[in-house]
Motif scaffolding. Sequence first.
Motif, short mmCIF file in Angstrom:
data_model
loop_
_atom_site.label_atom_id
_atom_site.label_comp_id
_atom_site.label_asym_id
_atom_site.label_seq_id
_atom_site.Cartn_x
_atom_site.Cartn_y
_atom_site.Cartn_z
N CYS A 21 -10.82 -5.20 -4.91
CA CYS A 21 -9.89 -5.93 -4.05
C CYS A 21 -8.49 -5.90 -4.64
CB CYS A 21 -10.35 -7.37 -3.85
SG CYS A 21 -10.27 -8.39 -5.34
N ALA A 22 -7.54 -6.30 -3.84
CA ALA A 22 -6.13 -6.23 -4.24
C ALA A 22 -5.82 -7.09 -5.47
CB ALA A 22 -5.24 -6.66 -3.07
N GLU A 23 -6.37 -8.27 -5.53
CA GLU A 23 -6.08 -9.17 -6.65
C GLU A 23 -6.57 -8.58 -7.97
OE1 GLU A 23 -6.99 -13.73 -8.18
OE2 GLU A 23 -7.73 -13.09 -6.23
N LYS A 24 -7.81 -8.10 -7.98
CA LYS A 24 -8.37 -7.51 -9.21
C LYS A 24 -7.66 -6.21 -9.56
CE LYS A 24 -12.94 -9.50 -8.49
NZ LYS A 24 -14.34 -9.21 -8.15
N TYR A 25 -7.34 -5.42 -8.55
CA TYR A 25 -6.63 -4.15 -8.77
C TYR A 25 -5.28 -4.41 -9.44
CZ TYR A 25 -4.61 0.45 -7.65
OH TYR A 25 -4.03 1.68 -7.72
N GLN A 32 3.56 -1.49 -9.29
CA GLN A 32 4.92 -1.94 -8.96
C GLN A 32 4.99 -2.47 -7.53
OE1 GLN A 32 7.57 1.39 -9.33
NE2 GLN A 32 6.69 2.49 -7.61
N PHE A 33 3.97 -2.19 -6.73
CA PHE A 33 3.92 -2.64 -5.34
C PHE A 33 3.15 -3.95 -5.19
CE2 PHE A 33 4.10 2.02 -5.40
CZ PHE A 33 5.36 2.18 -4.86
N GLY A 34 2.77 -4.54 -6.30
CA GLY A 34 2.02 -5.78 -6.25
C GLY A 34 0.65 -5.57 -5.62
N GLU A 35 0.15 -6.60 -5.00
CA GLU A 35 -1.18 -6.51 -4.38
C GLU A 35 -1.22 -5.54 -3.20
OE1 GLU A 35 -3.02 -10.31 -3.74
OE2 GLU A 35 -2.89 -10.83 -5.87
N ASN A 36 -0.07 -5.14 -2.68
CA ASN A 36 -0.04 -4.14 -1.61
C ASN A 36 -0.46 -2.76 -2.10
OD1 ASN A 36 0.89 -5.97 0.32
ND2 ASN A 36 3.02 -5.59 -0.21
N GLY A 37 -0.41 -2.56 -3.41
CA GLY A 37 -0.79 -1.27 -3.99
C GLY A 37 -2.22 -0.88 -3.70
N PHE A 38 -3.11 -1.86 -3.71
CA PHE A 38 -4.53 -1.58 -3.46
C PHE A 38 -4.74 -1.03 -2.05
CE2 PHE A 38 -8.76 -2.88 -1.95
CZ PHE A 38 -9.56 -2.27 -2.91
N GLY A 39 -4.21 -1.71 -1.07
CA GLY A 39 -4.36 -1.26 0.32
C GLY A 39 -3.74 0.10 0.55
N ALA A 40 -2.60 0.34 -0.08
CA ALA A 40 -1.93 1.64 0.06
C ALA A 40 -2.77 2.74 -0.56
CB ALA A 40 -0.55 1.58 -0.58
N MET A 41 -3.40 2.45 -1.70
CA MET A 41 -4.25 3.44 -2.36
C MET A 41 -5.46 3.78 -1.50
SD MET A 41 -7.36 3.35 -4.28
CE MET A 41 -7.42 1.63 -4.73
N VAL A 42 -6.07 2.77 -0.90
CA VAL A 42 -7.23 3.01 -0.02
C VAL A 42 -6.79 3.80 1.22
CG1 VAL A 42 -8.97 1.88 1.43
CG2 VAL A 42 -8.52 1.02 -0.88
N LYS A 73 -19.13 -0.66 -1.97
CA LYS A 73 -18.93 -1.07 -0.57
C LYS A 73 -17.56 -0.67 -0.06
CE LYS A 73 -22.22 -4.84 -0.77
NZ LYS A 73 -22.46 -6.27 -0.77
N VAL A 74 -16.54 -0.79 -0.90
CA VAL A 74 -15.19 -0.36 -0.51
C VAL A 74 -15.21 1.13 -0.20
CG1 VAL A 74 -12.81 -0.02 -1.30
CG2 VAL A 74 -13.98 -2.17 -1.79
N ALA A 75 -15.79 1.91 -1.09
CA ALA A 75 -15.85 3.37 -0.91
C ALA A 75 -16.62 3.74 0.35
CB ALA A 75 -16.47 4.02 -2.14
N GLN A 76 -17.74 3.09 0.56
CA GLN A 76 -18.55 3.36 1.76
C GLN A 76 -17.80 2.99 3.02
OE1 GLN A 76 -22.08 1.10 0.88
NE2 GLN A 76 -22.99 2.76 -0.33
N SER A 77 -17.01 1.94 2.97
CA SER A 77 -16.30 1.48 4.17
C SER A 77 -15.27 2.49 4.66
CB SER A 77 -15.63 0.12 3.93
OG SER A 77 -14.47 0.26 3.13
N VAL A 78 -14.80 3.37 3.77
CA VAL A 78 -13.82 4.38 4.17
C VAL A 78 -14.40 5.79 4.07
CG1 VAL A 78 -11.81 2.96 3.70
CG2 VAL A 78 -12.73 4.39 1.88
N ASN A 79 -15.73 5.86 3.82
CA ASN A 79 -16.45 7.14 3.78
C ASN A 79 -15.89 8.09 2.72
OD1 ASN A 79 -18.55 8.80 4.61
ND2 ASN A 79 -17.25 9.85 6.11
#
Length: 91
Positions: A21-25, A32-42, A73-79
Amino acid sequence: DIIPEMKGKIDKISISLNASCAEKYQKICRSQFGENGFGAMVEFAKSCKRAGFECRFTLVDYVGEDEIEMCKKVAQSVNVPLTIRKYIADC
């Protein structure tokens, strides 16, 4: 969007997932993008997959079994396949 620039130059992409998740990431990676970095990476992984690249996530097993399961589960959710790598301590 660098994906068009990568076309024809590379065919495989490995992305360090690092957390579920974004917080743990953010705690691990300090993006440098804060918690938005996780979503951008996915989203980047999803875009690479759609563009035809062989794409995978990786994760070092030091995060523990519960976190590994959540990352699966994250990986599976985006195949996108997830490869678990063994942590190797300094000798």
